[in-house]
Design a protein around this motif. Structure first.
Motif, PDB file in Angstrom:
ATOM      1  N   PHE A 150       0.943  -1.527  -0.373  1.00 55.60           N
ATOM      2  CA  PHE A 150      -0.712  -0.037   0.127  1.00 55.60           C
ATOM      3  C   PHE A 150       0.831   1.271   0.000  1.00 55.60           C
ATOM      4  O   PHE A 150       0.986   1.875  -0.324  1.00 55.60           O
ATOM      5  N   LYS A 151       2.080   0.854   0.026  1.00 56.04           N
ATOM      6  CA  LYS A 151       3.426   2.088   1.343  1.00 56.04           C
ATOM      7  C   LYS A 151       3.621   2.455  -0.755  1.00 56.04           C
ATOM      8  O   LYS A 151       3.388   3.991  -0.921  1.00 56.04           O
ATOM      9  N   ILE A 152       3.611   1.718  -1.749  1.00 54.58           N
ATOM     10  CA  ILE A 152       5.077   1.979  -2.660  1.00 54.58           C
ATOM     11  C   ILE A 152       3.275   2.158  -3.719  1.00 54.58           C
ATOM     12  O   ILE A 152       3.428   3.120  -4.705  1.00 54.58           O
ATOM     13  N   THR A 173      -2.378   1.647  12.388  1.00 51.01           N
ATOM     14  CA  THR A 173      -1.947   2.416  11.662  1.00 51.01           C
ATOM     15  C   THR A 173      -1.410   2.625  10.921  1.00 51.01           C
ATOM     16  O   THR A 173      -1.526   4.162   9.423  1.00 51.01           O
ATOM     17  N   GLU A 174      -0.617   2.424  10.402  1.00 57.45           N
ATOM     18  CA  GLU A 174      -0.006   2.446   9.297  1.00 57.45           C
ATOM     19  C   GLU A 174      -0.331   2.095   8.152  1.00 57.45           C
ATOM     20  O   GLU A 174       0.147   2.934   6.895  1.00 57.45           O
ATOM     21  N   LEU A 175      -1.089   1.243   8.499  1.00 52.31           N
ATOM     22  CA  LEU A 175      -1.453   0.502   7.234  1.00 52.31           C
ATOM     23  C   LEU A 175      -2.845   1.281   6.653  1.00 52.31           C
ATOM     24  O   LEU A 175      -3.218   1.730   6.070  1.00 52.31           O
ATOM     25  N   LEU A 176      -3.847   1.809   7.977  1.00 46.85           N
ATOM     26  CA  LEU A 176      -4.476   2.645   7.592  1.00 46.85           C
ATOM     27  C   LEU A 176      -4.272   4.172   7.118  1.00 46.85           C
ATOM     28  O   LEU A 176      -4.941   4.497   5.915  1.00 46.85           O
ATOM     29  N   ALA A 177      -3.015   4.584   7.409  1.00 48.67           N
ATOM     30  CA  ALA A 177      -2.934   6.065   6.955  1.00 48.67           C
ATOM     31  C   ALA A 177      -2.363   5.904   6.047  1.00 48.67           C
ATOM     32  O   ALA A 177      -3.191   6.688   4.711  1.00 48.67           O
ATOM     33  N   GLY A 214      -8.704   7.423   9.124  1.00 47.83           N
ATOM     34  CA  GLY A 214      -8.121   8.055   8.252  1.00 47.83           C
ATOM     35  C   GLY A 214      -8.319   7.863   7.061  1.00 47.83           C
ATOM     36  O   GLY A 214      -7.833   8.275   5.738  1.00 47.83           O
ATOM     37  N   ILE A 215      -9.656   6.503   6.725  1.00 46.30           N
ATOM     38  CA  ILE A 215     -10.162   6.000   6.119  1.00 46.30           C
ATOM     39  C   ILE A 215     -10.869   7.065   4.600  1.00 46.30           C
ATOM     40  O   ILE A 215     -11.706   7.885   5.659  1.00 46.30           O
ATOM     41  N   LYS A 216     -10.678   7.373   3.788  1.00 43.54           N
ATOM     42  CA  LYS A 216     -11.720   8.449   2.466  1.00 43.54           C
ATOM     43  C   LYS A 216     -13.044   7.710   2.435  1.00 43.54           C
ATOM     44  O   LYS A 216     -13.677   8.467   2.229  1.00 43.54           O
ATOM     45  N   VAL A 217     -12.973   6.960   1.748  1.00 40.93           N
ATOM     46  CA  VAL A 217     -14.259   5.907   1.717  1.00 40.93           C
ATOM     47  C   VAL A 217     -14.466   4.657   2.639  1.00 40.93           C
ATOM     48  O   VAL A 217     -13.417   3.707   2.782  1.00 40.93           O
TER      49      VAL A 217
END
Length: 302
Positions: A150-152, A173-177, A214-217
């Protein structure tokens, strides 16, 4: 045509058909037994490719005949399997699925090679991730690999969709971000937020709690009732199609794979894409099994 890449599990499913689930200490006879392809990642990738997406898959299998069976299945559907690797230490994942007379299921998972998916495997697929429109992942592979993927994706403008299943209470939280969209069912939503899903108001409360993470949708699926969505500008509920369900295995995976294929990157057609995904899911539950029940685009008539 959307370019979808899925990071996730590959399993061989053993389906056990029973009239009802046994009580603790009880022995019941089965009505039938079958073996088929499964795994949340594989199911979602197959649903995407069958709905017309250019689909690549990042996964891991063993070195036995079960692995050959799964890879042959992927290739027949036209999936890119360049990043389906073989584990040196574990066999192909397995799922044991009990399905009762009403089509409800209970599932036991042996992770196997799925638990060997590493950050290094993700790096090897970096070019494919960068070339995608969106990436989809679930929790049947190690979370560090998902975070790295997901970071990539985020760094390269690739949309990220997280299916938080099997559910965990404290998603890093690192993943949710780096997660754009999250798609839990009602049980998974409650585990994440602590808010029980009972009606549309409680779904909205769940969505607002996830926005704060931090989720958008947010899309919450509620089985035979349909699915709820919330974006920064709109909310709504898309009802399910009423059918006679015989096996709900892969229903949610079919929904997510189909959705990932039809949803525009700006979410402008979210209700239409969810309607299509609901239809695909409604077809899947009318056939026993996982991947064999996932429909093709030509069969999903609205």
């Amino acid at each position: 045509m959307k370019k979808v890449i899925v990071l996730g599990s590959t399993n061989v499913d053993t389906i056990l058909n029973v009239q009802r689930f046994p009580q603790p200490g009880e022995t019941l006879a089965m009505d039938g037994r079958a073996v088929a392809g499964g795994g949340k990642g594989a199911n979602q990738a197959i649903a995407a490719v069958r709905s017309g997406a250019q689909t690549a898959f990042i996964s891991k299998v063993g070195k036995e005949g079960a692995a050959d069976f799964m890879i042959d299945t992927f290739k027949k559907d036209g999936m890119n399997v360049d990043h389906v690797r073989c584990s040196e230490t574990a066999g192909t994942g397995q799922a044991y699925i009990m399905v009762d007379a009403h089509g409800q299921n209970s599932i036991l998972i042996y992770g196997g090679a799925n638990q060997d998916v590493t950050v290094e495997d993700v790096h090897e697929a970096e070019t494919a991730i960068k070339a995608a429109d969106r990436i989809v992942a679930q929790f049947e592979v190690p979370i560090p690999a998902i975070i790295e993927a997901f970071k990539i994706a985020r760094a390269n403008g690739v949309q990220t969709i997280l299916n938080p299943a099997p559910a965990i209470k404290n998603i890093p939280t690192e993943l949710l971000a780096v997660t754009d969209m999250i798609v839990p069912n009602e049980t998974e939503a409650e585990i994440i937020t602590g808010i029980k899903v009972t009606d549309e108001a409680s779904m909205q409360a769940n969505a607002e709690a996830m926005f704060k993470l931090g989720i958008k949708v947010v899309i919450i699926t509620v089985g035979s009732k349909g699915s709820f969505y919330a974006t920064p500008t709109a909310t709504g509920f898309v009802p399910a199609f009423k059918v006679n369900a015989v096996d709900t295995t892969a229903a949610g995976d079919t929904f997510i794979g189909a959705l990932s294929t039809k949803l525009e990157l700006d979410y402008s057609n979210i209700e239409a894409a969810m309607t299509y995904a609901n239809k695909a899911s409604s077809i899947a539950v009318q056939t026993k099994g996982a991947q064999n029940s996932i429909p093709y685009e030509k069969d999903i008539q609205l």
